[in-house]
Design a protein around this motif. Structure first.
Motif, PDB file in Angstrom:
ATOM      1  N   ARG A  38      24.659  53.651  79.304  1.00 17.53           N
ATOM      2  CA  ARG A  38      24.223  54.982  78.466  1.00 17.53           C
ATOM      3  C   ARG A  38      23.106  55.714  79.162  1.00 17.53           C
ATOM      4  NH1 ARG A  38      24.797  51.837  73.153  1.00 17.53           N
ATOM      5  NH2 ARG A  38      26.814  52.524  72.299  1.00 17.53           N
ATOM      6  N   HIS A  39      23.304  55.663  80.541  1.00 17.54           N
ATOM      7  CA  HIS A  39      22.141  56.206  81.163  1.00 17.54           C
ATOM      8  C   HIS A  39      20.600  56.195  80.708  1.00 17.54           C
ATOM      9  CE1 HIS A  39      25.760  57.944  83.014  1.00 17.54           C
ATOM     10  NE2 HIS A  39      26.190  58.327  81.704  1.00 17.54           N
ATOM     11  N   GLY A  40      20.329  54.949  80.488  1.00 14.70           N
ATOM     12  CA  GLY A  40      18.947  54.618  79.591  1.00 14.70           C
ATOM     13  C   GLY A  40      17.925  54.911  80.549  1.00 14.70           C
ATOM     14  N   PRO A  41      18.020  54.812  81.831  1.00 11.41           N
ATOM     15  CA  PRO A  41      16.839  54.741  82.879  1.00 11.41           C
ATOM     16  C   PRO A  41      16.438  56.432  83.097  1.00 11.41           C
ATOM     17  CG  PRO A  41      18.137  53.318  83.709  1.00 11.41           C
ATOM     18  CD  PRO A  41      18.827  53.858  82.595  1.00 11.41           C
ATOM     19  N   ILE A  42      17.496  57.308  82.674  1.00 11.34           N
ATOM     20  CA  ILE A  42      17.320  58.749  83.036  1.00 11.34           C
ATOM     21  C   ILE A  42      16.214  59.446  81.944  1.00 11.34           C
ATOM     22  CG2 ILE A  42      18.338  60.861  83.198  1.00 11.34           C
ATOM     23  CD1 ILE A  42      20.876  59.598  83.964  1.00 11.34           C
ATOM     24  N   ASN A  43      15.534  60.114  82.223  1.00 10.00           N
ATOM     25  CA  ASN A  43      14.325  60.503  81.415  1.00 10.00           C
ATOM     26  C   ASN A  43      15.252  61.967  80.822  1.00 10.00           C
ATOM     27  OD1 ASN A  43      12.357  61.672  79.914  1.00 10.00           O
ATOM     28  ND2 ASN A  43      10.780  61.471  81.430  1.00 10.00           N
ATOM     29  N   ALA A  44      15.634  61.920  79.665  1.00 11.41           N
ATOM     30  CA  ALA A  44      16.460  63.104  79.074  1.00 11.41           C
ATOM     31  C   ALA A  44      15.480  64.384  78.815  1.00 11.41           C
ATOM     32  CB  ALA A  44      17.163  62.570  77.930  1.00 11.41           C
ATOM     33  N   ALA A  45      14.220  63.968  78.566  1.00 13.81           N
ATOM     34  CA  ALA A  45      13.149  65.142  78.099  1.00 13.81           C
ATOM     35  C   ALA A  45      12.999  65.717  79.315  1.00 13.81           C
ATOM     36  CB  ALA A  45      11.839  64.412  77.670  1.00 13.81           C
ATOM     37  N   LEU A  46      13.271  65.419  80.629  1.00 14.64           N
ATOM     38  CA  LEU A  46      13.127  66.172  81.854  1.00 14.64           C
ATOM     39  C   LEU A  46      14.652  66.620  82.437  1.00 14.64           C
ATOM     40  CD1 LEU A  46      10.594  64.127  83.638  1.00 14.64           C
ATOM     41  CD2 LEU A  46      10.094  66.176  82.207  1.00 14.64           C
ATOM     42  N   ALA A  47      15.632  66.393  81.655  1.00 12.38           N
ATOM     43  CA  ALA A  47      17.027  66.982  82.261  1.00 12.38           C
ATOM     44  C   ALA A  47      16.976  68.290  81.899  1.00 12.38           C
ATOM     45  CB  ALA A  47      18.306  65.827  81.451  1.00 12.38           C
ATOM     46  N   LYS A  48      17.586  68.960  82.826  1.00 12.99           N
ATOM     47  CA  LYS A  48      17.767  70.400  82.772  1.00 12.99           C
ATOM     48  C   LYS A  48      19.291  70.903  81.950  1.00 12.99           C
ATOM     49  CE  LYS A  48      14.968  72.659  85.904  1.00 12.99           C
ATOM     50  NZ  LYS A  48      14.351  73.870  85.600  1.00 12.99           N
ATOM     51  N   ARG A  49      18.999  71.389  80.828  1.00  8.52           N
ATOM     52  CA  ARG A  49      20.215  71.620  79.977  1.00  8.52           C
ATOM     53  C   ARG A  49      19.954  73.213  79.501  1.00  8.52           C
ATOM     54  NH1 ARG A  49      23.147  66.895  80.300  1.00  8.52           N
ATOM     55  NH2 ARG A  49      24.093  67.608  78.393  1.00  8.52           N
ATOM     56  N   SER A  50      21.177  73.763  78.735  1.00  3.67           N
ATOM     57  CA  SER A  50      21.248  74.935  78.301  1.00  3.67           C
ATOM     58  C   SER A  50      20.398  74.999  76.900  1.00  3.67           C
ATOM     59  CB  SER A  50      22.638  75.356  78.106  1.00  3.67           C
ATOM     60  OG  SER A  50      22.682  76.606  77.362  1.00  3.67           O
ATOM     61  N   PRO A  51      19.516  75.784  76.639  1.00  2.00           N
ATOM     62  CA  PRO A  51      18.770  75.618  75.382  1.00  2.00           C
ATOM     63  C   PRO A  51      19.163  76.449  74.225  1.00  2.00           C
ATOM     64  CG  PRO A  51      17.833  77.248  76.840  1.00  2.00           C
ATOM     65  CD  PRO A  51      18.957  76.818  77.526  1.00  2.00           C
ATOM     66  N   GLY A  52      20.577  77.153  74.434  1.00  7.79           N
ATOM     67  CA  GLY A  52      21.260  77.768  73.183  1.00  7.79           C
ATOM     68  C   GLY A  52      20.242  78.782  72.504  1.00  7.79           C
ATOM     69  N   SER A  53      20.387  79.001  71.334  1.00  9.91           N
ATOM     70  CA  SER A  53      19.399  79.689  70.544  1.00  9.91           C
ATOM     71  C   SER A  53      17.967  79.415  70.530  1.00  9.91           C
ATOM     72  CB  SER A  53      20.028  79.768  68.970  1.00  9.91           C
ATOM     73  OG  SER A  53      21.541  80.319  69.221  1.00  9.91           O
ATOM     74  N   THR A  54      17.496  78.483  70.973  1.00  4.75           N
ATOM     75  CA  THR A  54      16.068  78.149  70.887  1.00  4.75           C
ATOM     76  C   THR A  54      15.371  78.982  71.569  1.00  4.75           C
ATOM     77  OG1 THR A  54      16.305  76.895  72.706  1.00  4.75           O
ATOM     78  CG2 THR A  54      16.583  75.688  70.751  1.00  4.75           C
ATOM     79  N   LEU A  55      15.752  80.287  72.373  1.00  2.49           N
ATOM     80  CA  LEU A  55      15.141  81.248  73.105  1.00  2.49           C
ATOM     81  C   LEU A  55      14.875  82.258  72.282  1.00  2.49           C
ATOM     82  CD1 LEU A  55      16.360  81.024  76.719  1.00  2.49           C
ATOM     83  CD2 LEU A  55      14.398  79.680  75.530  1.00  2.49           C
TER      84      LEU A  55
END
Length: 788
Positions: free
Chosen positions: A343-360
């Motif tokens: 499940r990609h546990g070692p990847i730090n999802a807090a630093l993964a580049k993602r689309s922020p949607g309506s949060t902006l």
């Protein structure tokens, strides 16, 4: 006799000088490898309270925690000197008496039972390992004298304690104390010191975990020897023998592994010189801002929610908790299971580049407040609007017409915020986000108006830090994982993104966003901390976000799939929101209220109730709204206008008609043409301006579009024997002769646009449909047709 003594003295001095000269010559030709004394240490990352989080080993894989001599227990130092080299402070590196004694013992026993090596010689062998031979012993002795020549006794002893092997990859007393007893070397007892003193002699045979009987016997033999020599009294030795051996190695710490890796990488990147010299100044610990209690609470909350999220197709989640005031990272959970590679546990999802949607969206509204374009009670249009082919649609594909800024943000409507960005300008918002720590890869022209809806990429950590600016009166500062010390003391890197007033407006609106964990009047719920928050869902249903702040913390939550898979039907409110409030309830004090803003530069302004602009002389109703003094620039309302009509026909009179016919004044509503067109297409009754009287022929403005097709005369019938692409209705309208642009709305949706001369077609759908056409001057026509 005197001449003989004198000659003997001269010979002795000459031999000493020759020996000294020979030593210096050989020392110059074969210098001691001093660099080998600076072997790289392991790096122990600690939480803010000193709790070990994770260990990072050097390139050779050895666990070394080098210590200064005064950081080692005096009892351990005493044990080592008494058992390994009683004459350490006397001999010049080699002790001939020890070598002679060892030789006699070995001859008597018929095997090697004693080596006769001093501590200095042992250190030389550890630094420059060689096979056991007479030649190796000679080299070892010479290296020991070199050490004595270049280092003090304290330095030699310190190096020895840091180089002694204790089995496996454990090197040095610092690592040994941590590994076998889970404590600092400064706290070693007599029994523990004795065990660590004998362990290097035979690390496997005296391993206390796998060979406890042999280890206890060796320890007790040494303790008896120390008692006989008078090093320690009998009562202390007896107590030391009663001390139990360790039954397991101290557990390798693995708390907040993603945060620990971040700290390691930050040190490596921000201070490469310091990182490369780790160990030279006995630095092998790195303290972070992580609060272990908050970290465990955030991880526990995620683990409780993760099974439900996975049932909806969301395999991963991440949580970030920042201290609202200092921006220190108190918790960072990159995934719920670091060791689950599937499940990609070692990847730090807090630093993964993602689309922020309506949060902006909140920040765009705050920017508009500071630009003087709007306030929370201003009115915006939530209708479909075409921007060079781009039409922003709401989450449920429905529109609401006129809405306040407050309602638009609370309901997270898309069309109003895109219209607002069109007024502000994309470059302005692009610069704002970059100043707020959002690392945008492209220029503003690449993103365009969809930037308002999160058509970019950012990380959970960056986004959480951006929301912290709203909590801190509009001042942004980067999130910090390393505390402010002399080594990590950045200059003042704060940036004012929004005025205090604009930040207050946005905060007040976010406090009104309904919470899924509480009833409607949530502020009356006992024990619930007050929270301002916002959600977001990315394009393609790949990411669900929830970000918020309370009195003490700023919390960010992301859920999604690190492999990029979409999960149909996800939303930030439904899938990220519950975890957000689980974390807030765990870390924030019950019933804590958000701080109240003081001394804001706000004033009240009288506006038109319907348009929320400044009233004109014909405005029928007014109200008071809060604005920013000297900043907010409201336009004069044009919603209500005075016209003149023929009292008999009710038709509008203009120009010379006003002198030729009886006329009476009347105040009418003149909403924006695009709003009228949308409302008519939805079948909403609209009070429009009365038509111009035919008698006013010289007045320009007539000749708006008139729909020719579709026809209202007969219904359209869908044929089952013809492909759908051949069953389309042509869109045609008669105009005043100009090739103006026409916009076609059906049932509230923009379905086509083009010039009068363009060939436009409409796919047919069963049912009754309302079709409206609007030209570029705002003139409209509408029809209702039926498809069977």
């Amino acid at each position: 006799m005197r001449k003989t003594y004198r000659l003997l003295l001269y010979c002795t001095l000459a031999m000493a000088c020759m020996a000294g000269a020979a030593f210096l010559t050989i020392n110059a030709l074969f210098p001691f490898p001093e660099r080998a004394l600076q072997a790289g240490p392991a790096l122990l990352v600690r939480a803010s309270d000193g709790t070990p989080m994770r260990i990072f080993l050097p390139d050779d894989g050895r666990r070394r925690f080098p210590l200064k001599l005064d950081a080692v227990s005096p009892v351990f130092r005493k044990v080592i000197l008494a058992s390994e080299d009683r004459y350490f402070h006397v001999h010049p590196g080699v002790n001939p008496l020890s070598i002679l004694r060892a030789s006699v013992q070995n001859i008597q026993e018929g095997r090697v039972v004693s080596g006769g090596s001093t501590i200095t010689m042992q250190l030389a062998r550890l630094v420059e390992p060689k096979s056991r031979s007479f030649k190796a012993k000679i080299i070892e002795s010479f290296r020991a004298m070199q050490l004595e020549y270049t280092c003090s006794k304290e330095e030699i002893f310190e190096h020895y304690l840091n180089f002694t092997p204790y089995g496996g990859n454990v090197v040095g007393v610092g690592a040994a104390a941590f590994t076998y007893f889970g404590k600092s070397a400064s706290a070693l007892s007599l029994g523990e010191s004795a065990l660590l003193a004998v362990l290097p002699r035979a690390p496997q045979a005296y391993d206390p975990i796998h060979n406890p009987a042999e280890a206890r016997a060796a320890r007790d033999r040494l303790l008896d020897t120390l008692r006989r020599r008078g090093v320690f009294p009998a009562n202390e030795v007896a107590l030391a023998k009663q001390q139990p051996l360790p039954t397991a190695l101290a557990r390798t710490p693995m708390i907040a592994p993603h945060a620990a890796r971040m700290a390691y990488e930050q040190l490596k990147e921000s201070s490469p010189t310091r990182f490369s010299r780790l160990g030279e100044d006995h630095t092998w610990e790195l303290t972070t801002t992580i609060d272990t209690t908050v970290q465990h609470q955030a991880l526990a909350a995620m683990k409780r929610r993760q099974p439900g999220l996975r049932r909806t197709g969301l395999a991963n989640a991440a949580v970030v908790v920042l201290d609202r005031e200092t921006r220190e990272i108190r918790a960072l959970v990159g995934t719920d299971d670091y060791f689950n590679a599937q499940r990609h546990g070692p990847i730090n999802a807090a630093l993964a580049k993602r689309s922020p949607g309506s949060t902006l969206k909140p920040f765009l509204y705050g920017l508009a407040f500071d630009a003087g374009l709007a306030v929370p009670d201003s009115m915006l249009l939530d209708i479909p609007t075409d921007y060079s082919g781009y039409i922003a649609s709401n989450y449920n594909d429905a529109y609401n017409g006129p809405v306040t800024v407050r309602e638009a943000l609370i309901r997270s409507l898309n069309a109003p915020v895109v219209r607002l960005l069109a007024r502000l300008g994309v470059p302005h918002f692009h610069r704002f986000l970059q100043r707020g720590g959002i690392e945008l890869r492209h220029g503003p022209e690449h993103y365009g108006l969809p930037l308002a809806l999160g058509a970019c990429e950012t990380t959970l950590l960056q986004l959480t830090a951006l929301y912290a600016a709203l909590a801190d009166d509009g001042v942004w500062r980067p999130a910090r994982l390393l505390p402010k010390t002399e080594d990590h003391a950045p200059s003042d890197d704060s940036v004012r993104l929004l005025s205090r007033e604009a930040a207050y407006f946005v905060r007040s609106m976010l406090q009104e966003v309904p919470r899924r964990d509480l009833p409607g009047i949530w502020s009356r719920t006992i024990g619930a901390p007050e929270v301002a928050w916002k959600t977001g869902t990315s394009f393609g249903h790949r990411d669900a976000w929830a970000i918020g702040f309370s009195a003490q913390y700023v919390v960010g939550v992301w859920t999604g799939n690190l492999d990029g898979r979409a999960a149909k039907g996800i939303s930030g409110a439904q899938h990220a929101g519950p975890l957000l409030f689980d974390v807030f309830r765990a870390v924030e004090k019950p019933g804590t209220a958000l701080p109240r803003a003081k001394d804001l530069n706000l004033t009240t302004t009288t506006v038109c109730v319907e348009s929320r602009n400044l009233p004109n002389q014909y405005t029928p109703r007014t109200m008071e709204i809060t604005t920013i003094a000297g900043v907010t620039r409201l336009r004069r309302s044009a919603l209500h206008q005075r016209i003149f009509v023929d009292p008999e026909t009710g038709l509008r009179l203009e120009g010379r008609c006003l002198t030729d016919f009886p006329a009476e004044p009347r105040v009418v509503r003149t909403p924006p043409d695009e709003l009228v067109a949308w409302e008519l297409s939805r079948g909403i009754p609209v009070q429009t301006m009365p038509p111009l009287s035919p008698a006013c022929r010289t007045v320009p403005g007539r000749g708006g579009p008139s729909i020719v097709s579709p026809s209202t005369a007969t219904p359209y019938v869908i044929r089952s024997d013809a492909p759908a692409e051949f069953q389309r209705i042509p869109l045609k309208a008669r105009t005043d002769g100009s090739d103006s642009k026409l916009f076609w709305f059906q049932d509230g949706r923009l379905v086509a646009q083009g010039r009068t001369s363009d060939q436009l077609f409409l796919s047919i759908e069963r049912g009754r449909h309302r079709l409206v056409v609007q030209d570029s001057r705002g003139r409209i026509d509408s029809v209702t047709y039926v498809v069977e």
